[in-house]
Structures are given as C-alpha cells and as structure tokens.
Design an enzyme around this catalytic site. Structure first.
Site, short mmCIF file in Angstrom:
data_model
loop_
_atom_site.label_atom_id
_atom_site.label_comp_id
_atom_site.label_asym_id
_atom_site.label_seq_id
_atom_site.Cartn_x
_atom_site.Cartn_y
_atom_site.Cartn_z
N SER A 707 0.80 -1.23 0.00
CA SER A 707 0.00 0.00 0.00
C SER A 707 0.83 1.28 0.00
O SER A 707 0.28 2.36 -0.12
CB SER A 707 -0.94 0.01 1.22
OG SER A 707 -1.81 -1.08 1.19
N LYS A 750 -9.11 1.98 6.01
CA LYS A 750 -8.17 3.09 5.82
C LYS A 750 -8.90 4.43 5.86
O LYS A 750 -8.37 5.42 6.41
CB LYS A 750 -7.44 2.91 4.49
CG LYS A 750 -6.49 1.72 4.46
CD LYS A 750 -5.87 1.52 3.10
CE LYS A 750 -4.92 0.33 3.10
NZ LYS A 750 -4.32 0.08 1.78
#
Length: 819
Positions: A707, A750
């Site tokens: 990520s 997130k």
C-alpha cells in the site's frame, strides 16, 4: 532333554546289554581291530556318542543290506549323522565327515517288516575318503584317540559336578522325564560317559550335537555341552513361569467370578442395579432413538460386547462411556425454525448498529433457507477486525431462528483429534469437539459458531484445517466420520458460521468452501450510537447500577472514542466505559456525592491523560514527510514515510522494520524518480553525492504490504525537490517502474483511520473507485477523493510549488575528468 532314555529301550534285553552302558566295562577299539574299509551307516535326526546305547530303525534298502552283512560278521560299523534329514537316499555330500564306530548288539525284525538294531558307540573317527557307494557306503577312517584326563583335577571335578547339577535341574523342571533318569544319572562315574550320555539326550539340533562330537578335548566338549544345557534350563524356566502365571490367572478369574456372583446376589437383595440391569436400561433408552439402522445395529453389538466384559476390568468403563455417549448424541433431534424474516431483521437491528450490508446478506441467507428448506448452502465466514461483532452476529442469527447456539473457539487448535476425535483404542480417547458441542446443545441443527478459524495451526499431530474440510462441505458433512464414534453422523442440518480476522492464514481449500462476508470497522458516529444503545446499558447492569443512577453524554462517549480508543471495533471502548461506570459504582457504594451526568471533563478525570491526539496529522513544514494509510488485523491506521538526505556517496538506507514488499516499493519509487529526474528539475549529481535514508516511524513494529508505493514516491519527490506536501492529505496505492498506480485493499478501514486522524483529502488508484461506491455515504462525509492512474497525477495533487521554509541547499563537488 532326556525325552527318551537308552536304558529304558534295552531293559527288556539280557543283563549283559544293560551292563554295556556301564562306562567301567567300556574299552576303546584299536586300529588293528577294524577292517580296512568300514561300512558307513547314515542316521537321521540324532548323533551317536561313544559308550551310549541307542535303538535305530533301519528302513533304506542300502542300510538293511549293510546291517545284515555286518551282523553276520564283526558287527562293527561306522555311524555318521546326515546334514539334511529330508534326503531319502543321502549322498556323500549329505554326510558329516566325523562319526562314531559302533557295535551292533542286537538286531530285531519287527512284525511290520522294519528292522531295528540296538547299537553302542565305541570310538570317534574321521572319514579320510569314501571308497564305494554301492551296494552301501564304505570309507577309510582314522580313529580319534581320547587324550588322558586327570579325573582328580579341580577343573574336571567342577565340570562334572556342574553337568550333574544342570541335569538334575532339567529333570526337576521337566515333569515328562521318568524318575528312573535320576537313578541312571547317579550311577555314572566316568566323565567321558557322563558327557556323552548327556549330549546324546540333549534337546538341541543335530548340528549342535555334531559340534560336541567333533570337539577333540573332553573338557572343551563338556564345557560346550554345559552351555547348551544352561540354555535349555533358561527355556524351561521361562516355560515354567508362563505356565505358573497362566494357572494363577485362571485361579484369579475363577475367584473373581465367584465374588461377582456374590455381589450380584447382594445387589439384588439391596435393590441395587448390577451391570446386567444397567445394560438393559441403556437398551430401553435406545428404543426411543431415531437413528439409522446401521447405527442401531452397531449400538446393539457394543451392548452385547459390554455384557461380556468383566465389570471390574479397565475396559468396562471405557465401553460404558462409549455407549452412553452414543445415547447422549441428538440423533435426528431438531428444533423448529422460525423463518419470520421481519422478526429476524428487527433482532439484527436491535443487537447491531450499522453493518447494513452484512445484515442484508444474512437476511438473504435466511430467506433462501425458508424457501429451500434445505441446509445445503454456502458456509458463511464473517471476516473483519476484532471487536466489530462477528461472534455476536452468530448469536443473533440463532436467536432469530430460535435455534440452539453453540460456539467453538479454534484459536490455537493444532491437533486434528480436536476435530475428528481419538480412536477408542487409545488411552483417554475422547470424541471431537464438534460432536461434544452437539451433545451439549441436544440438537442436530444448532447455529454453530467456529470462532477464529484463521488461528488454526498445523504441527506434527496433524492439520486441523484439513479435518475441517469435511465438516464445512455441504456435499460431505451428511456422513461426517468421528474417529471415536466410528459411525457416520449427519451434520448437514447444522448452520455453521465461521469468524476470522485475516484470510491469508486460512487453508485455501477451506476458504473455498466458505462465503466470505466482510465486517468492517465502525465510524465515530456508529461507535457513539453503539455505546449509547448497547454498551452503556450493558455495563450499568453488570456493575449493579440503574439507568436512573447515571447518564453518560454523547459528547463524553465521543471523547472516549477519539482520545482513548483508536480501533475498528468497540471492545476497548466497552472497557473504557466500564472504567467510567466503576468509578460511579464506587461512589454509590461508599455513599459519596457524585455527578450523575458524565461529561468530557469527567472522562479526562477518570481515564487520565489522553492516549491519542485529536489529530495525528503532523503538518507539512518538513520536506520528505508524507502520510500514508495502512491496513492491519485490528483495523486501519495512518503511517508516515520520512526521507532525509545527507552528504555522502549515493548510499541508500531503509529502516523501520520493513518487509520485503515495502522495501521493493521503495526501490521501485527511487528507480522511477531517477529515470524521471529531468521532469522534476532534479540534478542527477544529487543521486551520486548525497545519501538517502527512508524511514517509517515506530521502528519496533514490523510493517509490510503493497500500500505504500505512491507514499514513498511522494516522500522521495518532496525531499529531492524540497517542495511542500499538500496539508491534511493521505494516500494509498502501489507503484510500478512505469509509474502506474495499482489498486489496494482495506479501503474502508483506511478511510476510517483517515477520518480519525483529521485527514481531509485522499489519493487512491482510479480502480479503487468501485470500493468507494460500495461504502455508505455517511462514511465519506468530509472527505475529498482524488483518483489517479499514474505518479504524475499524484505529484500534481500532492506536491505544492512552494518549497519548505528552510529548504536544503545541495552543494556538489567538482568531478575530475581523466584524459
């Protein structure tokens, strides 16, 4: 030993025959007393020794001719043992090369036509060569003289006494030997005859007797004989011990049987139930069981076996526990389902705030069950971070269907027998936990929660994940086999629901059998609602308080969520609320004055210093610091990527306990930056004369995942250009060497982490737009999303044209040019 005695075989003969076994009457033959060619008589299964008288039945034509001719002449023959007792007409290769000269004492023709001769051994001899084979064997021999022996020597006396003691012991241990054998043994005074007499009657193979015969020295011959006799004694002692033990066991069994009969009579008199009555009670219980016929037949056999076992034996309670376990299982016993879906929806909404997508999928699942009336469907797996309500969702489903609820924790299970059970042959065998829980539930169709299925581990005791394959396969679990139960059990009506925090640790074949439903974390607003409607009333009840005693404001709950609990679930939030409630419970119990309304000030006073800042975002005053987003098993988090440059030789340092994937992302970002330095107005000399250090804070925490690619690139672009990064901006996405931005997972977690940290803008891959479209709108409130396909777009959004307040000035050394 002493299976047959020569003296008994000749006792019907004349007195002079008996006297011939007396060693005092023995006399060795001399070579001149023998013919030049000695007739050789082969014998099977025995060896003739000097001085010993034995009968021999002669059946071969060659041997009959030899015996008749010798009996009419000198009566002297040579006796040699056969190596192969199976050979009917032995050749010279089948015979040993050492034997005994014998004198035929008597020849008898029996009524059945066979000829029996009684012979006495005289001298040992060795065959030099065979002369002829027809009409019978003849050979040239050489007599073996016996060396003189000191009969009064200590060694000789000790050996003689040892041989007699051993023989006496054999006579005592073997009851088949006649009592006359001891008399014969006591009358032997010659050591040579004693050795030969005992060797002749020794219970050993022909090869071992032949070895004794061929031993030249008499003392060595006696010593070898003693070794064989001691072995025979050991075998007889073992045989005697076994017979004694068997006899003792039979006596003990008879005694036990007598005592059991007495106990049975006493129990009948006192009205107690004996083993027979217990078995009959079990048989009557079995009549009410609706189990398949093969199971009924198996149970009947086990009961019959139980009747044959001694109730005092160790096997009896094991067999009794087994049949009782079979009876305790809910064979064909089901609870009636309540498929009122409106009621089910109401229960789910009451027990769980939010999770709309998950509750909708559960209602769809229940609707299919209602229409299909068949449990053969996908196994649900609720997947998400801890504390979001996965296990309690299963409890709500059981409540809605009005089924029994069973929960089995798989965390740390590493023994296959925990699922399939142990075989009954093992000590301490138990059924698997699947059947144990069904026995507790007393229903064959409960809602069965398989908690923490991702924590199952495999080791040398087997792989529990593989054992779960049959349990969770609708095509197989109607014939589930437990090692302990030994018969098939139908699990097809059980509603299995698994829970997991991570999917990558679940066995691939096991994951394929389940439909994964993601249960993501909660927003601030959802946590406040959950606390107000569920957690606060629950904690008040657990601490003995009433709702009229205390009221916790929503602002106070929001303070707890923001400043003391940064998690996806609500488990830690419940603990903090419990702390607040306990402080009030203490005041109530001690009759101290307290404020019934819990405010933000009360929260700070009770819980202490704030653990988390209101906003974790650290600003954009320093070049090279960029905010990224990460997914963990406990929800989403923000992380910072920091870069710094120092004078050096172009070295690269990466720190912060990064995994291989993040290190590769950093290398890819740096490589792309170098290849596109001109577009960013970066002097190439900076890569050669300055060292780069990339660090991700919280160095003690291992980090890995795909990520952080664009986050690292933005950090490098900022440090090399000294340009500011846009304020309150976070990003997530992977990078390629061509500058493409790839999508990543865990978007909802997130986003929640970004909102908790005060982030206002997010940069995502354009392919993650579909993930955003599936998230409820209230989660996205206050956030601006930028969707990108390349790092050029990332730079346009993330990097400002302005440099930081104190930009770093690059100084380059002059490079020497060599001619």
């Amino acid at each position: 030993m002493f299976k047959s005695l020569p003296i008994q075989l000749v006792q019907e003969e004349s007195d002079d025959l008996i006297q011939m076994i007396n060693p005092e009457q023995e006399s060795d033959l001399k070579p001149e007393d023998l013919p030049e060619e000695l007739s050789i008589l082969p014998i099977k299964n025995t060896v003739l020794f000097p001085g010993v008288v034995i009968p021999i039945t002669v059946g071969r034509q060659k041997s009959i001719k030899l015996v008749k001719k010798a009996y009419q002449g000198s009566r002297i023959i040579g006796v040699v043992a056969q190596k192969n007792s199976q050979a009917e007409e032995p050749t010279v290769e089948d015979l040993y090369r050492a034997g005994t000269v014998a004198r035929i004492i008597k020849m008898l023709v029996l009524p059945d036509g066979n000829t029996t001769i009684i012979i006495q051994g005289k001298n040992r001899f060795a065959i030099k060569e065979f002369v002829q084979e027809e009409p019978y064997l003849t050979a040239h021999i050489q007599l073996q003289s016996e060396p003189k022996l000191n009969a009064n020597g200590k060694e000789t006396k000790a050996l003689v006494q040892s041989l007699k003691d051993a023989a006496t012991k054999i006579l005592k241990l073997n009851p088949e030997i006649p009592i006359e054998a001891q008399v014969a043994l006591d009358n032997i005074s010659s050591m040579a005859f004693l050795v030969h007499f005992l060797a002749s009657n020794l219970n050993v193979e022909v090869a071992e007797k032949q070895k004794i015969l061929e031993t030249q020295n008499l003392v060595d011959r006696g010593t070898l004989l003693l070794q064989y006799m001691l072995k025979d004694i050991q075998m007889l002692e073992i045989k005697h011990e076994i017979q004694k033990k068997v006899h003792t066991d039979i006596d003990q069994q008879q005694r036990d049987y007598f005592l059991r009969q007495q106990i049975k009579v006493l129990q009948d008199e006192l009205g107690y139930d004996g083993p027979d009555k217990e078995v009959e009670k079990l048989r009557k219980r079995a009549e009410n069981k609706s189990w398949p016929q093969p199971v009924a037949d198996h149970f009947s056999k086990e009961l019959d076996k139980l009747l044959r076992i001694n109730p005092m034996a160790a096997e009896y309670p094991v067999a009794m526990n087994y049949v009782e376990f079979m009876l305790d299982l809910p064979w064909g016993e089901y609870t009636l389902d309540d498929f009122d879906l409106k009621r089910a929806k109401k229960i789910l909404d009451q027990d769980h705030f939010g999770l709309e997508k998950v509750k909708t999928r559960i209602l769809e699942y229940l609707a299919v069950l209602k229409l299909k009336q068949d449990m053969r469907g996908p196994i649900l797996c609720l997947y998400g971070p801890p504390g979001v309500g996965k296990t309690s969702l299963g409890r709500s489903i059981a409540k809605a269907l009005q089924r029994k609820y069973v929960r089995m924790s798989l965390g740390g299970v590493h023994d296959e027998a925990e699922i399939r059970g142990h075989r009954k042959t093992y000590v301490g065998a138990m059924p698997g936990k699947i059947l144990q829980n069904l026995k507790k539930a007393q229903s064959s169709n409960p809602v069965f929660i398989l908690d923490e299925i991702d924590k199952v581990k495999a080791d040398f005791r087997g792989d529990p994940s593989s054992a779960m394959l049959e349990v969770l396969d609708p095509e197989q679990n109607n014939t589930f086999g437990d090692n302990y139960l030994e018969v098939e059990y139908d699990l097809s009506k059980v509603l299995f629901i698994a829970t997991a925090n991570a999917l990558d640790t679940i066995h691939s074949a096991l994951r394929d059998r389940m439909e994964v439903i993601e249960v993501s974390g909660y927003t601030l607003e959802e946590k406040v609602e959950i606390a107000a409607k569920h957690l606060v009333p629950k904690q008040l009840k657990e601490h003995g308080l009433k709702t009229s005693d205390v009221k916790i404001s929503r602002a106070a709950i929001a303070k707890v969520v923001n400043s003391y609990t940064r998690e996806s679930g609500v488990r830690n939030l419940e603990r903090k609320i419990g702390t607040l409630v306990r402080s009030i419970a203490k005041s109530v119990a001690m009759e101290e004055p307290f404020d019934k309304m819990v405010t933000e000030e009360t929260v700070t006073k009770v819980l202490g210093v704030e653990i988390f800042d209101e906003e974790l975002y650290q600003g954009n005053d320093i070049a090279g610091v960029v905010t990224g987003l990460a997914w963990t098993q406990v929800g989403g988090e923000i992380l910072f990527v920091e870069s710094s440059l120092s004078k050096g030789k172009g070295g690269l340092t990466i720190s912060g306990q990064l995994g291989d994937v993040m290190k590769e992302s950093a290398m890819a970002a740096l490589s792309y930056l170098k290849s596109n330095a001109d577009a960013l107005n970066i002097d190439h000399r900076v890569f050669q004369q300055y060292d780069l250090h990339i660090h991700v804070p919280a160095g003690a925490v291992p980090k890995d995942g795909p990520s952080a690619g664009i986050t690292m690139f933005t950090s490098l672009a900022s440090i090399y250009t000294q340009r500011k990064v846009k304020a309150k901006l976070a990003m997530t996405g992977e990078i390629t060497l061509r500058g493409k931005v790839l999508p990543v997972g865990g978007i909802k977690e997130k986003i929640l982490a970004a909102k908790r940290s005060g982030i206002k803008e997010l940069v995502l891959s354009s392919k993650n737009r579909r993930d955003i479209d599936e998230i409820e709108k209230h989660y996205l409130k206050g956030l601006v999303f930028h969707y990108v396909d390349s790092v050029e777009e990332v730079m346009k959004i993330a990097l400002l044209k302005d440099q930081v307040d104190k930009p770093m000035k690059f100084v380059f050394a002059e490079q020497k040019i060599h001619a």
